[in-house]
Design a protein around this motif. Sequence first.
Motif, PDB file in Angstrom:
ATOM      1  N   GLU A 184       0.830  -1.196   0.000  1.00 53.60           N
ATOM      2  CA  GLU A 184       0.000   0.000   0.000  1.00 53.60           C
ATOM      3  C   GLU A 184       0.872   1.257   0.000  1.00 53.60           C
ATOM      4  OE1 GLU A 184      -3.153   0.247  -0.314  1.00 53.60           O
ATOM      5  OE2 GLU A 184      -3.887  -1.789   0.098  1.00 53.60           O
ATOM      6  N   ILE A 217      -3.971   3.719   6.368  1.00 52.35           N
ATOM      7  CA  ILE A 217      -4.175   2.292   6.181  1.00 52.35           C
ATOM      8  C   ILE A 217      -4.097   1.613   7.537  1.00 52.35           C
ATOM      9  CG2 ILE A 217      -1.738   1.748   5.809  1.00 52.35           C
ATOM     10  CD1 ILE A 217      -4.492   0.241   3.698  1.00 52.35           C
ATOM     11  N   LYS A 257      -9.012   1.331   4.804  1.00 48.58           N
ATOM     12  CA  LYS A 257      -8.375   2.461   4.133  1.00 48.58           C
ATOM     13  C   LYS A 257      -9.167   3.737   4.413  1.00 48.58           C
ATOM     14  CE  LYS A 257      -6.940  -0.528   0.280  1.00 48.58           C
ATOM     15  NZ  LYS A 257      -7.672  -1.720   0.758  1.00 48.58           N
TER      16      LYS A 257
END
Length: 662
Positions: free
Chosen positions: A421, A446, A472
Amino acid sequence: MKFQSLFAGASICALALSASALAQDEAVSDAGDAPQTEDGEVEYIAIPDARRIDSNTILVRADRTDSGLSLSDYTGSATIVSAEEMEQRQVRDVADVLRDVPGVAVSSVAGQTQLRLRGSEANHVLVLVDGIEVSDPFSGEFDIGTLQAEIGSRVEVLRGPQSALYGSDAIGGVVAYDSRSFSGFGARIEGGTNNTINGAARWGYNLNGFDVSLSATVVSTDGEPNARPINGGGTRDIGRDSYTVSGKIAVPVTDNFALRAAARYIRTEGQFNDQNFFLTGPTFGFVVDSPETRFENEAIYALVGAKLELADNRWSHDLSAQLADITRDTFGAFGPSNASEGDRLKASYVTSYRPTGGHSITFAADWEREQFRNATPGGFAFNGQREIENVGLVGEYRYAGERFDFSAAIRHDINDRFADETTFQVGAGFNLTESTRLRASAGSGIKNPGFFELFGFVDGRFIGNADLTPEKSTSWEVGIEQSLLGGDATLSATYFDATLEDEIFTTFPAPTFVATPANRTTDSNQRGVELALSAQIAEQWSLNAAYAYLDAEENGVTEVRRPESIASAALTWTAPQEAASATLVIRHNGSTEDLAFLDPSFVPTRVTLDDYTLVNLNARVRLAAGLYLFARAENLLDENYEQVFSFVSPGRSVIAGFEATF
């Protein structure tokens, strides 16, 4: 998402900015220009959120360096609770003073005190204690109720996603507790209601960069009942004993190279009550007196680090390693009932270059490994060890000009269990006039699922879901800070808006209705307003006040344990030469939604907890040089309230004691 892509691109571009882009602006002084005490220690000035427009208020956790950042240059939302304010309010449990921070909601029961920032979940808040991550890998959060305030300590709160700098656990914000440098000896002893006896001692030595300190705190109370008085219940006192020992040392090896270390040991023992889940009787789903139920929590934290300064102290290199080892055990009438063991190893390298002109460029690399073992006895759960590793790469650019400030950060996380991510953070601030500052920021966050959510803890009661995906968040905020009355008062206002995707929640699927986590397919939205006022209203009188309005909904349904309104005010009177002082603190918590398990199917029903107002009053008198007598009353009006459904919170208590400093 177009919005995320736009700001991620902006962050990358910002990192590539030339150091000469805004070189015509004059650099703002750093921590070396901050006011100092007689022994040369930096004097930290704290004005909660509402801040004076100067460079002498130091925020040390707003970036990944420890060189200090002027609060007036920070482009996000931050609050500092100074050591002076902690002393004025006679703070013993750090969780209590966090109720005075706008946007922070606190809910507490025996054995677990949770924080929620701006409507985020409790495991969305990263807690740092002297720079060490202290969350339990099992639950993914830290029981802030075990953090006792040491003499001279301070707290910083950063609100909004901080994942771009600090990774997964900081999706909702960061709370940083700092025991600070301390030169001399201080001790206090106090006692009062419910056979409460608390003590603290601290010794420190600070000279020419050599800094060492040792600290110990003890909290012991018999407590009082926390079950409703139903059918003769609500008579079992819920007490606790908590012990903390900590130490820090910093050693200057040369003029530009230093070593440091910190360690902390926390042990907490206490009683708790269970909820009645037998299928018959009027107390089903309610907290009831549960003889012999108790818990023991033990945690060891440590950090070692080395820092090298080059290029006339403009280029720093910092290498550190830290560990956390946490065990939690609960016991019932028939012996051990639940247990968990979690540990974390983390290594970080941070390098920052600060050329002339107010610019700074930072790069950081983190490696982290978390391990967890479910030690619940009886063969009802998998007792093997689980492990997760993560590598994070961070880049940050900051500019602090005379009137304009800018910051941008980007982080890429490489996960061994989840998809990689990228998160970002970007912000700007502008001094419209000498007394008015505007700022805006946006960011993403995140949060990886924790061991508890992935693997459960007891088969047949909570089943883990190894297919969970990370949560998220994307958010933005705008704010204004206005200095009034010639600088004697400062007012700030902030509007924020956040969207959480893939929220992890507990579901009860048919036909067994056994609890298990899942990712939501709908979004959770949090938006609201935060107000803060800091004022010197007369020569001997000061006022700090805060208010937060929150609208937190998931698919149109209000999120639980997130009050719509929270307000606080602290009024302090100080006698000339500080011979005496008194502080009145009023804290209001609006009504809030919660879940109750009142149906034998264990499918939760929604209930509304009443609002409540707590009034605390304390006073302090100097008897001789370095010797003080103090007293305080907490929940002065003896409010009857619940922070969590069916768990009755403590009533009025009165404490008195002595404090000495040398």
